[in-house]
Design an enzyme around this catalytic site. Structure first.
Site, PDB file in Angstrom:
ATOM      1  N   VAL A 189       0.846  -1.196   0.000  1.00  0.00           N
ATOM      2  CA  VAL A 189       0.000   0.000   0.000  1.00  0.00           C
ATOM      3  C   VAL A 189       0.884   1.249   0.000  1.00  0.00           C
ATOM      4  CG1 VAL A 189      -1.815   1.214   1.259  1.00  0.00           C
ATOM      5  CG2 VAL A 189      -1.790  -1.286   1.219  1.00  0.00           C
ATOM      6  N   HIS A 190       1.941   1.221   0.809  1.00  0.00           N
ATOM      7  CA  HIS A 190       2.842   2.365   0.916  1.00  0.00           C
ATOM      8  C   HIS A 190       3.480   2.693  -0.434  1.00  0.00           C
ATOM      9  CE1 HIS A 190       5.755   5.123   2.610  1.00  0.00           C
ATOM     10  NE2 HIS A 190       6.760   4.404   2.159  1.00  0.00           N
ATOM     11  N   ILE A 191       4.012   1.668  -1.098  1.00  0.00           N
ATOM     12  CA  ILE A 191       4.697   1.902  -2.376  1.00  0.00           C
ATOM     13  C   ILE A 191       3.689   2.354  -3.431  1.00  0.00           C
ATOM     14  CG2 ILE A 191       5.964   0.796  -4.260  1.00  0.00           C
ATOM     15  CD1 ILE A 191       7.312  -0.971  -2.153  1.00  0.00           C
ATOM     16  N   SER A 194       2.578   5.975  -2.895  1.00  0.00           N
ATOM     17  CA  SER A 194       3.626   6.987  -3.050  1.00  0.00           C
ATOM     18  C   SER A 194       4.150   7.036  -4.481  1.00  0.00           C
ATOM     19  CB  SER A 194       4.766   6.703  -2.075  1.00  0.00           C
ATOM     20  OG  SER A 194       5.249   5.398  -2.285  1.00  0.00           O
TER      21      SER A 194
END
Lengths: 267, 295
Positions: A189-191, A194
């Site tokens: 989710v983070h990658i 971003s």
């Protein structure tokens, strides 16, 4: 200390601005100074080194092929705890760096209640109360703080089984796995968010600066804080100017039936 | 190891796919019988073990006991545990038990091991460590209910009793059996040894006045390939901490073989979730956006 009167990025710029250089062009805002970016990527390198070496041991039936990347099974086993130590140290400094700006507020609780709207992209522009970080980012930060603590403690227990004993190792084994799996799920989710999920975000961690449009779209309260301007008004203003420009181009094209060349349609 | 070609393999640690060459030939399960009631504590088995395996005698600590050292070590696989036991009638009694790997039918070490081929279980019941495949994580130490695998901190690998797989593969009995002067140690097939053990336990109950005498072959780990005849089978802990109900930790059973793969799948669903988010919802772009293809 961070106070409400003093924007976060001014604080870090004052404290760590001497480290490296961040170029902020006209129409951009400083998002992350060099110190934060350095910590972020140090944490990232150790995270992936620990993740990949850990997966090779976690499920050899699927990820045995990862072990040769680290020099084979015994070397993977030897390096993994040190990657973990590196992660813990770098993350500790990032924790000190971010703990103020990551403080949970009512606005974050509100954001979390509306997370469905965020996931479905129902708002073109984020609600006005979203500051430097939104509730989701803070949630992930605190998950990694506490999850990292679990990984560190259980990791140390498994590292020295002669001292801790077999039952402590057996319990740590499960907790270490669970904590790592939560982080593994989170990293996707983070990658995603971003990079391709929210275009314009990745440069915040590379160059350190973001566009004003990105700021009023994703972090309106922060935009208001650092520029002293109204994010919605500025967004509307930009929308009007864009519409005017598009109308002007259309008028021009009506007067000139030949297709215009060498023009970027997005400008 | 040479024994891999001699024995048929039943299970391999951390191994992908099936076990090669299974079911090719009929092999009998081997078993070591230790009749603790006839052990005189001479330690010939200890000496035979280090001699056969070519280990020098290691340094030890003196703890006011006849026991050679506090526990088995990476290069000392066979140890007689001594316990001066006071019975209910006030008399003293030596409880001496030869401690070594039990070669469990369901080995906790093998279940815990993440290194392919580091631990192998043969069809004949012998559980053997292959140090060249060991990665030194010591999960086997945690998985073992008998505190048997021992870490060698200089080679960073784990060692334990092999049940003399090299000797057994050549048709010989294990070195400890060979050395025993009292007939306290026997070696043969599991069914033969069980029969002998049951007969001896019956004899102890009926003729020697040990009402609680019995055979130690714990079913909680599917039985072992080293079985004991004890004077007091109801209290195996008296014999140097032999567990009454040995258990493999949950971490290496249900967690490792069921919850782990499922947990990994759930975590990987995060990847699937963001892919579908991109497809169905799409990215969130900075506003205002130029209308694509409409300028």
């Amino acid at each position: 200390m961070t106070t409400s009167a003093e924007p976060y990025d001014e604080v870090v710029q004052r404290d760590f601005g001497g480290l490296g250089r961040t170029v902020v062009h006209e129409g951009e805002l400083l998002r992350h100074p060099t110190y934060t970016r350095f910590l972020h990527w140090t944490v990232a390198i150790f995270f992936f080194a620990a993740l990949l070496s850990g997966l090779a041991i976690y499920s050899p039936w699927t990820f045995r092929w990862l072990a040769p990347l680290f020099g084979g099974g015994p070397m993977t086993r030897f390096l993994h705890p040190w990657f973990g130590v590196g992660f813990a140290v770098a993350w500790f400094f990032q924790f000190l760096n971010w703990r103020g700006v990551m403080t949970w507020t009512d606005a974050d609780s509100k954001w979390l209640r509306e997370i469905g709207r965020y996931a479905r992209n129902e708002d073109k522009v984020e609600p006005e109360y979203v500051g430097f970080y939104n509730g989701g980012q803070k949630l992930q930060f605190w998950e990694i703080v506490f999850g990292g603590l679990v990984l560190l403690i259980t990791g140390l227990l498994m590292w020295f089984p002669e001292i801790t004993g077999r039952i402590a190792v057996a319990i740590s084994y499960v907790l270490h796995d669970i904590s790592a799996l939560i982080m593994l799920g989170g990293i996707f989710v983070h990658i995603y968010l971003s990079t391709i999920g929210q275009p314009g975000t990745f440069r915040a961690m590379t160059r350190g600066a973001v566009t004003r449009a990105w700021a009023w779209t994703n972090h309106p309260a922060w935009y208001r804080e650092v520029t002293g301007r109204d994010p919605r008004e500025d967004c509307e203003e930009a929308r009007r100017r864009l519409a005017n420009r598009e109308r002007a181009v259309k008028d021009f094209e009506l007067g000139h039936p030949e297709p215009t060349r060498e023009r970027n349609p997005r400008e | 190891m040479a024994t891999e070609r001699l024995f048929q393999i039943r299970a391999i640690s951390g191994h992908v796919g099936t076990v090669p060459g299974g079911g090719m030939q009929h092999e009998l399960e081997v078993c070591k019988l230790v009749d603790v009631t006839t052990c005189i504590g001479c330690k010939a088995c200890e000496v035979a073990c280090v001699e056969w395996n070519k280990y020098p005698f290691r340094e030890t600590t003196f703890n006011n006991t006849y026991q050679t050292m506090p526990s088995t070590e990476w290069n000392y696989w066979n140890l007689i545990k001594f316990n001066e036991h006071q019975r209910e009638d006030g008399t003293q009694m030596w409880l001496m038990r030869k401690d070594q790997c039990m070669h469990c039918a369901d080995p906790g070490c093998l279940r815990a091991c993440p290194a392919d081929g580091a631990i192998v279980q043969y069809t004949n019941g012998i559980v053997d460590f292959n140090q060249e495949n060991c990665i030194g994580c010591q999960y086997c130490v945690s998985g073992c209910p008998f505190n048997i695998p021992k870490f060698n901190s200089s080679t960073k690998t784990v060692f334990k009793c092999t049940l003399c797989s090299d000797r057994v593969g050549s048709g010989l009995e294990p070195a400890c059996i060979k050395a025993c002067p009292t007939g306290c140690l026997h070696f043969g097939t599991k069914s033969e040894m069980t029969e002998l053990a049951v007969a001896r336990a019956t004899q102890l109950r009926e003729q020697s006045g040990f009402a609680d005498a019995g055979v130690y072959d714990p079913s909680s780990i599917g039985g072992t390939h080293v079985i004991y005849v004890l004077h007091d089978a109801k209290h195996p802990e008296l014999y140097g901490g032999l567990p009454a109900d040995p258990q493999i930790p949950f971490s290496y059973t249900y967690w490792k073989w069921l919850a782990k793969p499922i947990g990994l799948m759930i975590a990987l669903l995060g990847l699937l979730a963001v892919v579908f988010h991109y497809i169905f919802t799409g990215p969130k772009r900075p506003q205002p956006e130029a209308r694509e293809g409409d300028v």
